[in-house]
Design a protein around this motif. Structure first.
Motif, PDB file in Angstrom:
ATOM      1  N   ASN A 109      30.471   9.316   8.944  1.00 47.82           N
ATOM      2  CA  ASN A 109      30.281   9.611   7.520  1.00 47.82           C
ATOM      3  C   ASN A 109      30.398  11.115   7.312  1.00 47.82           C
ATOM      4  O   ASN A 109      29.790  11.889   8.036  1.00 47.82           O
ATOM      5  N   SER A 260      31.121   5.937   2.128  1.00 43.99           N
ATOM      6  CA  SER A 260      30.100   5.572   3.116  1.00 43.99           C
ATOM      7  C   SER A 260      28.910   4.936   2.404  1.00 43.99           C
ATOM      8  O   SER A 260      28.587   5.298   1.267  1.00 43.99           O
ATOM      9  N   LYS A 261      28.281   3.982   3.057  1.00 41.85           N
ATOM     10  CA  LYS A 261      27.207   3.225   2.404  1.00 41.85           C
ATOM     11  C   LYS A 261      25.918   4.049   2.335  1.00 41.85           C
ATOM     12  O   LYS A 261      25.230   4.060   1.350  1.00 41.85           O
ATOM     13  N   ASN A 262      25.613   4.741   3.456  1.00 43.21           N
ATOM     14  CA  ASN A 262      24.449   5.611   3.425  1.00 43.21           C
ATOM     15  C   ASN A 262      24.908   7.026   3.127  1.00 43.21           C
ATOM     16  O   ASN A 262      25.878   7.500   3.683  1.00 43.21           O
ATOM     17  N   ARG A 263      24.229   7.731   2.307  1.00 42.37           N
ATOM     18  CA  ARG A 263      24.529   9.070   1.806  1.00 42.37           C
ATOM     19  C   ARG A 263      25.649   9.063   0.800  1.00 42.37           C
ATOM     20  O   ARG A 263      26.677   8.460   0.945  1.00 42.37           O
TER      21      ARG A 263
END
Ligand code: ADP
Length: 263
Positions: A109, A260-263
């Protein structure tokens, strides 16, 4: 194996090879054609810079070495030719790995906006030589986190921006933008107001060694592999690449990326 020059022996050898490796003979013949075509192109690409280097070295040996200023100038030019050779060989190495599928993606990410800014910094000098300004236009001027192989995407951005400089007009502009799409995707666009590409060439643009203007772009110092590399990298990510261009107006290359899924 042995080097065969005689066509009959070559055919026999290919047939034997196919049998041994349990490969369809037609598949193998196609591969053989492909390989020949590739090697032909490779030697052609390497010739120009090699002859340049050879020319400077010979001139130096034939007396140009006596003059200190000329000596330095010619050595610098020879060194530049060697740099070009290294650059072409690196591209060849990369395209071979990409074509064979022998290259793993290392996804992470990262902020695509920051990566674009880094690439701008690295290409600032090159752009300023042609008085081309690199600008960044974004609907959302904040970090945008994507998930991809960062090094490979840096290569994609570099190749596209370098092209926009090479085929851009003096005092022109290269603009990069990132836009959110639905389905957790973003699209990155590299737009120039350069010479543009004639319509009939567009379908073949991403083929390796394909060039619109054979002599012109070679003298600009590319390997003819830039866009082929770009296409492979994007397709390995299961993403899409697009090109829109108009002769005399400019070109826009764009590609999608996964957010990206996180952040
Ligand atoms: P090269 O080393 O020749 O630049 P590329 O694969 O990067 O090889 O590009 C293939 C060809 O596509 C170039 O030779 C050029 O004719 C054309 N091209 C690529 N990008 C642009 C652009 N931004 N504007 C105009 N023509 C372009």
């Amino acid at each position: 194996g042995p080097i065969t020059t005689d066509m009959k022996t070559l055919t026999e050898e290919i047939e034997k090879f196919a049998k041994d490796k349990k490969i369809e003979i037609d598949t193998l013949k196609i591969r053989e054609e492909y390989r020949k075509d590739f090697l032909g192109n490779v030697s052609h690409e390497l010739k120009t810079p090699l002859f340049t280097v050879q020319g400077y070295i010979e001139t130096l040996l034939n007396g140009a070495m006596e003059d200190k200023a000329i000596r330095k100038k010619y050595l610098q030019r020879a060194a530049k030719g060697v740099d070009r050779l290294i650059y072409i060989i690196k591209d060849l190495d990369l395209i071979t790995k990409l074509e064979v599928g022998d290259l793993n993606l290392e996804k992470e990410n990262f902020d695509i906006v920051e990566l674009i800014e880094n690439v701008f910094d690295l290409l600032e000098m090159k752009a300023s030589k042609k008085k081309i300004s690199l600008t960044f236009d974004m609907a959302y001027p904040n970090p945008i986190y994507v998930r991809a192989d960062k090094e490979k995407i840096q290569q994609v951005l570099t190749n596209l921006i370098v092209n926009s400089i090479k085929y851009g007009h003096k005092n022109g502009t290269t603009e990069v933008s990132v836009e959110n799409l639905i389905h957790n995707k973003v699209i990155v666009r590299v737009t120039d107001n350069g010479e543009g590409i004639p319509e009939q060439h567009i379908p073949r643009l991403f083929e390796r060694f394909y060039r619109v203007d054979k002599s012109g772009s070679r003298s600009e110092g590319g390997s003819g592999l830039g866009l082929a590399i770009v296409k492979h990298i994007i397709e390995r990510h299961n993403e899409k690449i697009y090109v829109e261009s108009e002769l005399g107006i400019g070109s826009e290359f764009s590609f999608t990326m996964e957010k990206s899924k996180n952040r």
